[in-house]
Design an enzyme around this catalytic site. Sequence first.
Site, PDB file in Angstrom:
ATOM      1  N   GLY A   1      40.907 -13.107 -47.841  1.00 51.28           N
ATOM      2  CA  GLY A   1      42.315 -12.939 -47.976  1.00 51.28           C
ATOM      3  C   GLY A   1      43.051 -14.222 -48.003  1.00 51.28           C
ATOM      4  N   ASN A   2      44.350 -14.325 -47.664  1.00 56.11           N
ATOM      5  CA  ASN A   2      44.914 -15.407 -47.691  1.00 56.11           C
ATOM      6  C   ASN A   2      46.326 -15.358 -46.709  1.00 56.11           C
ATOM      7  OD1 ASN A   2      47.666 -14.322 -48.962  1.00 56.11           O
ATOM      8  ND2 ASN A   2      46.266 -14.262 -50.727  1.00 56.11           N
ATOM      9  N   ARG A   3      46.991 -16.449 -46.477  1.00 53.32           N
ATOM     10  CA  ARG A   3      48.059 -16.389 -45.527  1.00 53.32           C
ATOM     11  C   ARG A   3      49.384 -15.855 -45.631  1.00 53.32           C
ATOM     12  NH1 ARG A   3      46.326 -19.460 -41.274  1.00 53.32           N
ATOM     13  NH2 ARG A   3      44.795 -21.061 -41.926  1.00 53.32           N
TER      14      ARG A   3
END
Length: 454
Positions: free
Chosen positions: A231-233
């Site tokens: 995923g990412n932020r």
Amino acid sequence: MSGRLTGRLIALGVTGSIAAYKAVELLRLLQDEGAETVVLMTPSATSFVGPLTFEALSRRTVERDVLALLPDGRIGHIVVADSADAIVVAPATAHWLAAMANGLAGDAVTAACLATSAPVVVAPAMDGEMYAHPATRANVARLREAFGYTVIDPESGPLASGQVGIGRLAALPAIVDAVVAVLAGRPVRSPEPATRPPLVPRTALPDLDGRRLVVTAGGTAEPIDPVRFIGNRSTGRMGVAIAEAALDRGARVTLIAGLVSVPLPERARVIRAESTAAMRSALLETLVGPDGRSGFDALVMAAAVADFRPAHPVGTKIARGSALTLELEPTPDLLAEIGRLARGLDGAGRPLEPAPVLVGFAAETGSLDRVPGKLRAKGLDLLVANDVTEPGSGFGTETNRVTVYAPDAPPEPWPLLTKREVADRLLDRIARRLDERDTAHRPPLTVVAQETRP
Ligand code: CTP
């Protein structure tokens, strides 16, 4: 936009000529130069162009009644007269020139000109015989010589009457140049915003009424196994702010949401799509209507879509071991694919009609040098870039400092703003592009100038 009027408040006076429709474009040209604007209209001007058009574009109440007061009790046209850096009257009718030459303050435009110490630029438009009449000539001479106004002579050409003569409103860039010229050498004031006529809240503007917007928000989750993902932020805050602002301005919004950690607006049609593949399907289903025409007016791709995903996700949980090597494969670039589809370059061969406005985001680290290339490669109308390593910008913050790129304008760096403010400014640009798109499809108006009594 070259910013020659940045920091200035320009009042545009519109009087009752058929050339009043050109005042809409003039207002935009003044804004392109960085000016804030406020519009004054004579009663007859409102028969040619609705005040709402000017109100939505200037974001200020149109002054059209000399007796009208602002909500705080101040007299509207006097506030304009005191706070404007210049007043430009375009188009100015023969009747208005006569009223002005005699100081007859019966309408908001004349009243503001009488009450101001700011320079005044006047661009007449009328029938050729009317402009040539000694009465009009005398009035123009009085405005020039006794009042010190800049009067831009009308041009020669076909007129509304069917005749050819001198009476067409001067070219709009020449009017803008004249406004710039009268202000040359005058310092830019830094007025208290409260001294200027108040801004109408954007939420009161129905400028996206009925427009169909698709907004993506949040990050994608690319499965490794049923439990884990890459995923990412991204929190979805920027995309959700855009969706909410668009809803407030009358748009119908489809929000395609990946992984988000903020509440989603109930008024939007929400489609959850956590992986890049799911987001792709949701987009393709939404963007092309059942008749093959555009199912949307604008796409704002604020989601942080993965660039890589596990090449071989597995169906059972991977057990602990000594080491694990993941093979990643590139994901399809969704925005670039939709850009090709919209322009008919995807093999299907037919561009989407009506042409949608495509907006991308670019989260960069350290420099924005790669952004113009991305704008071109993805075929976008607008690209909102930010350096996510800057304080106050990027993932999880309430604020953002962005630079907006468009194919036909220099990059526009915006100050540090809340994400909602970024959303509203971006929607200003989108609303404008959509209006331009619709205007371009309208048959040209051939009538040029007409005099009527105010
Ligand atoms: N985007 C997309 N599909 C992807 C990756 C990104 O549609 N697979 C969209 C994002 O939603 C964003 C824009 O493309 O609006 C910019 O993404 P970005 O990652 O900055 O650009 P890339 O083209 O992927 O370039 P790079 O990874 O080299 O920065």
